[in-house]
Design an enzyme around this catalytic site. Structure first.
Site: not given
Ligand code: F6P
Length: 319
Positions: A23, A127, A72
């Protein structure tokens, strides 16, 4: 578009640094200023960020973890918190963001884009539970880590006529268990898609022991299904194998990314900047048929989970 921000959020995954690097380098190459935001949305609402140059990301392609930190922030859906983030970005003249993370991160991006901040999300999670992309950044490295550890457990299990029960991560997605089970030749794979019954596991293990004469057995099980230590005890009691449990845990989240993850992160990071420059406001970057494509975030979040039936059947045929 002059300034953009980049952040990593949720559980970290190997390859996040490679994505940040892509990026930053892609932004610099296109004449954009780029700011690294610390600790995901938490750092954003606390206005913690730093200007990054092409040198800030030197050597980052090989490093595990995330140089920006991650966190989180479940509150990042409350309107006043989102508004605060939007104000901070506007005050700094940042009108676009690239976010790297899992579905929680995508929802944050969706909320920001609804308030006028251009957001492009990259799937970064071990995941592999973002259904819109074939692979997420970090899954391949985590899979490699699982395989290396299962291979080691197999050696010692064979020496002692043991059954190793190995718990892997996945947060309700069975891909890490299924892919590692197939690629290590595990006798039994248990995910949240397969019904877990102790009697069935015992019956299968007795068959592998007595009929197939195997001198070890490997059971790979996704996290959050059952207490694996208890399961190992039952295996010792009810089969000819002595059971041992291993929870691989956070070791699966670390390590230098594989070539696959480095390339995926690099392609996705560059594509995200291209889409921001082209004026797209609410997308996620996905791998579909080995092509890097942009998908609307709402669509990505609503993509149904892929059916892994063929892989399950393949495992059962060859075990
Ligand atoms: O989402 C990535 C993941 O590693 C899951 O596989 C796991 O359930 C969870 O994060 C663990 O979270 P934490 O690092 O907060 O314990």
């Amino acid at each position: 578009m002059k300034k953009i921000g980049v952040l990593t959020s949720g559980g970290d995954s190997p390859g996040m640094n490679a994505a940040i690097r892509a990026v930053v380098r892609s932004s610099v190459a296109r004449g954009l200023e780029v700011y690294g935001i610390y600790d995901g949305y938490k750092g954003l609402v606390e206005d913690r960020m730093v200007k990054l140059t092409r040198f800030s990301v030197s050597d980052m392609i090989i490093k595990g973890g995330t140089m920006l930190g991650s966190a989180r922030l479940p509150e990042f859906k409350e309107p006043e918190i989102i508004d605060k983030a939007v104000d901070i970005l506007k005050n700094r003249g940042i009108d676009g963001l690239v976010v790297v993370g899992g579905d929680g991160t995508f929802r944050g991006a969706q909320a920001l884009s609804e308030r006028g901040i251009a957001c492009i999300a990259l799937p970064g999670t071990i995941d592999n539970d973002i259904a819109a992309t074939e692979y997420s950044i970090g899954f391949d490295t985590a899979l490699q880590t699982v395989i290396e550890n299962v291979d080691k457990l197999r050696d010692t299990s064979s020496s002692h006529h043991r059954c190793s029960v190995i718990e892997v991560m996945g947060n309700r997605c069975g891909d890490l268990a299924l892919y590692s089970g197939i690629t290590t030749g595990a006798e039994i794979i248990i995910t949240s898609d397969s019904e877990f019954k102790l009697e069935t596991v015992i019956e299968k293990l007795n068959y592998f022991d007595l009929v197939k004469q195997k001198n070890h057995a490997i059971v790979i099980i996704s996290e959050k299904i059952t207490d694996v230590y208890q399961l190992a005890k039952e295996i010792s009691k009810q089969t000819g194998f002595s059971g041992r449990a291993t929870v691989l845990g956070h070791i699966q989240r670390g390590g230098s990314p594989t070539a696959f993850d480095r390339l995926l992160a690099t392609r996705m990071g560059d594509k995200a900047v291209e889409r921001i420059v082209e004026g797209f406001k609410s997308e996620c970057i996905c791998l579909v048929n080995n092509e890097i494509v942009a998908v609307d975030i709402n669509e990505a979040l609503n993509t149904p989970e892929p059916n892994r039936k063929q892989l399950v059947e393949l495992h059962e045929r060859l075990v």
